[in-house]
Design a protein around this motif. Structure first.
Motif, short mmCIF file in Angstrom:
data_model
loop_
_atom_site.label_atom_id
_atom_site.label_comp_id
_atom_site.label_asym_id
_atom_site.label_seq_id
_atom_site.Cartn_x
_atom_site.Cartn_y
_atom_site.Cartn_z
N ARG A 34 0.84 -1.21 0.00
CA ARG A 34 0.00 0.00 0.00
C ARG A 34 0.87 1.25 0.00
NH1 ARG A 34 -4.27 -0.79 4.25
NH2 ARG A 34 -4.96 -2.38 2.78
N ARG A 35 1.95 1.21 0.78
CA ARG A 35 2.83 2.38 0.90
C ARG A 35 3.48 2.69 -0.45
NH1 ARG A 35 3.38 6.31 1.88
NH2 ARG A 35 4.61 7.56 3.34
N ILE A 36 3.92 1.65 -1.14
CA ILE A 36 4.59 1.85 -2.43
C ILE A 36 3.56 2.15 -3.51
CG2 ILE A 36 5.97 0.67 -4.18
CD1 ILE A 36 7.52 -0.64 -1.96
N GLY A 37 2.34 1.72 -3.31
CA GLY A 37 1.30 1.99 -4.30
C GLY A 37 1.21 0.90 -5.34
N VAL A 38 1.24 -0.35 -4.88
CA VAL A 38 1.11 -1.48 -5.79
C VAL A 38 -0.36 -1.63 -6.13
CG1 VAL A 38 1.42 -3.95 -6.05
CG2 VAL A 38 3.08 -2.64 -4.76
N SER A 39 -0.70 -1.39 -7.38
CA SER A 39 -2.11 -1.47 -7.74
C SER A 39 -2.39 -2.67 -8.63
CB SER A 39 -2.54 -0.20 -8.45
OG SER A 39 -1.63 0.11 -9.47
N ARG A 40 -1.39 -3.10 -9.36
CA ARG A 40 -1.58 -4.26 -10.23
C ARG A 40 -0.34 -5.13 -10.13
NH1 ARG A 40 -3.75 -1.95 -15.96
NH2 ARG A 40 -5.82 -1.34 -15.28
N LEU A 41 -0.54 -6.40 -10.37
CA LEU A 41 0.59 -7.34 -10.30
C LEU A 41 0.91 -7.84 -11.70
CD1 LEU A 41 -0.41 -9.36 -7.15
CD2 LEU A 41 1.22 -7.51 -7.31
N PRO A 42 2.12 -8.28 -11.93
CA PRO A 42 3.32 -8.18 -11.10
C PRO A 42 3.86 -6.75 -11.06
CG PRO A 42 3.84 -9.21 -13.19
CD PRO A 42 2.37 -8.95 -13.20
N PHE A 43 4.37 -6.38 -9.91
CA PHE A 43 4.82 -5.01 -9.69
C PHE A 43 6.23 -5.10 -9.09
CE2 PHE A 43 4.98 -0.82 -7.82
CZ PHE A 43 4.08 -0.06 -8.57
N ALA A 44 7.09 -4.17 -9.46
CA ALA A 44 8.44 -4.20 -8.91
C ALA A 44 8.83 -2.81 -8.45
CB ALA A 44 9.43 -4.71 -9.94
N ALA A 45 9.69 -2.76 -7.45
CA ALA A 45 10.19 -1.48 -6.95
C ALA A 45 11.65 -1.65 -6.58
CB ALA A 45 9.39 -1.03 -5.73
N LEU A 46 12.42 -0.59 -6.80
CA LEU A 46 13.85 -0.63 -6.47
C LEU A 46 14.13 0.48 -5.47
CD1 LEU A 46 16.52 -2.05 -7.17
CD2 LEU A 46 16.89 -0.34 -8.92
N VAL A 47 14.73 0.10 -4.33
CA VAL A 47 15.01 1.05 -3.26
C VAL A 47 16.52 1.17 -3.12
CG1 VAL A 47 14.62 1.59 -0.84
CG2 VAL A 47 12.90 0.32 -2.11
N SER A 48 17.01 2.42 -3.01
CA SER A 48 18.46 2.61 -2.93
C SER A 48 18.95 2.31 -1.52
CB SER A 48 18.83 4.03 -3.32
OG SER A 48 18.43 4.90 -2.28
N ALA A 49 20.30 2.31 -1.36
CA ALA A 49 20.89 1.96 -0.06
C ALA A 49 20.53 2.99 1.00
CB ALA A 49 22.40 1.83 -0.20
N ASP A 50 20.28 4.25 0.57
CA ASP A 50 19.93 5.25 1.57
C ASP A 50 18.41 5.34 1.79
OD1 ASP A 50 19.09 6.47 -0.68
OD2 ASP A 50 20.40 8.22 -0.54
N GLY A 51 17.69 4.39 1.22
CA GLY A 51 16.27 4.29 1.53
C GLY A 51 15.36 5.14 0.68
N THR A 52 15.84 5.62 -0.47
CA THR A 52 14.90 6.32 -1.36
C THR A 52 14.42 5.36 -2.43
OG1 THR A 52 16.81 7.17 -2.54
CG2 THR A 52 15.67 8.73 -1.14
#
Lengths: 176, 203
Positions: free
Chosen positions: B145-163
């Motif tokens: 929910r936080r990332i905003g996954v609305s449909r699958l398959p969904f992917a997200a990439l987060v950097s080492a500093d958390g962005t």
């Protein structure tokens, strides 16, 4: 309803069900998974429910081909309405992202939308009309044969065109 | 009179049939055009965190019981690749081989995490069936929910500093890889890339 029109409608709907059935049988696990996603029957019953739905679709086709079009269209209308209400229920639950499992070919993965609910309802009304209203006993001649054949070609291509157009709706937004 | 009508009828049916077929062809052609012009990249959908925003830290438990931190500052300096899937999503199934290949390629600089929500048993069955046991698998509705996954398959990439570097709906191997492209090129999404003429020219 005039007999030529009734014949055109029930042949078109039987054709639709036979194509739909073919796609279900061809990728059976996907259909069961899609049906399960609707969360209408418990997961354990998704398999049997899928068999029942496919069997009813087969009855629609067979009955229509064997000359029992009223029976076929009656079941067909109920099936279409059941699918439409399943979709409407999930849309109102906010689960519009599930695969509809209803499409043909590439569209099999398409998501639920109110367009599909309306489409199924319109088809159900057409089928019910054939099932309920007395078919005229008019003897069909060669002009009627032409009406039926050309009407079928037009109906099928317009249906496919509408599907193609609706498939483009999401893509237009994507390219922006 | 009658034969005139019949001739007219035949002519009109022929015209109508041709017209209907042409409408069909036209719409299919429009669809093809959309496909050719469409972006080859994860499609960013509205909702949830935007790329570039800080991702809150989630302390999650994997199906195997390990603790899996997501977001926040990663002590080891690794990227975090989140792949949102579900046992009932056929496209997810077709993407697992590409996901495994990507994890092999990018394993040195990123941690690969599978995420889903719902009943743990069915997820476990999928992990076994698809041989995904090597990846931590977390169940969290909040994360999606936080990332905003609305449909699958969904992917997200987060950097080492958390962005959040990039996120999007993924339907192919290219889409999965595009998230790392986004990290390398420093653009949030393929849409951002296409709308920046300088970047496109440099390519």
């Amino acid at each position: 309803m005039d007999r030529a029109i009734a014949v055109t409608v029930y042949m078109a709907i039987a054709l639709l069900f036979s194509v739909a059935l073919w796609y279900k049988v061809r990728d059976w696990p996907r259909f069961v998974a899609a049906l399960n996603d609707y969360r209408i029957v418990p997961a354990a019953l998704a398999g049997p429910a899928a068999v029942i739905a496919a069997a009813l679709e087969a009855i629609v086709v067979v009955a229509t081909v064997l000359g029992q079009a009223e029976l076929g269209m009656c079941i067909g209308a109920l099936l279409l309405l059941a699918y439409a209400s399943g979709m409407a229920l999930n849309l109102s639950r906010g689960r519009g992202y599930i695969a509809c499992g209803c499409g043909v070919g590439d569209r099999a993965e398409s998501r639920l939308s109110w367009y599909l609910v309306i489409r199924n309802t319109v088809l159900a009304v057409l089928a019910a009309d054939v099932a309920i209203s007395p078919a005229g006993a008019r003897q069909l001649g060669w002009i009627d044969a032409m009406t039926i054949a050309a009407g079928l070609v037009c109906g099928v291509s317009l249906y496919a065109a509408l599907e193609a157009a609706m498939a483009n709706v999401g893509k237009g937004l994507a390219a922006r | 009179m009658m034969s005139g009508l019949i001739v007219a009828l035949i002519v009109q049916w022929i015209v109508l049939v041709v017209l209907c077929l042409m409408v069909l062809l036209l719409f299919r052609q429009v669809g093809l055009l959309h496909e050719r012009l469409g972006p080859v990249g994860a499609l960013s959908l509205p909702g949830g965190l935007a790329a570039g925003e800080a991702m809150p830290r989630f302390e999650l438990l994997s199906l195997a019981g390990q603790s899996v931190p997501v977001g926040g500052i990663a002590a080891d300096g690794m990227l975090t690749f989140l792949f949102f899937v579900s046992p009932t999503c056929p496209v997810c199934k077709s993407l697992f081989p590409a996901f495994r290949a990507l994890a092999r390629e990018q394993g040195v600089r990123a941690r690969f995490i599978l995420a889903s929500d719902g009943e743990a048993d069915r997820q476990r069955a999928m992990v076994d069936e698809q041989k995904l046991g090597d990846f931590p698998f977390v169940l969290s509705t909040d994360l999606g929910r936080r990332i905003g996954v609305s449909r699958l398959p969904f992917a997200a990439l987060v950097s080492a500093d958390g962005t959040l570097i990039a996120k999007g709906l993924v339907n192919s191997r290219e889409h999965l890889e595009s998230l790392f492209e986004a990290a390398d090129l420093n653009v949030a999404s393929v849409q951002a890339y296409l709308s920046n003429p300088q970047l496109v020219k440099a390519q």
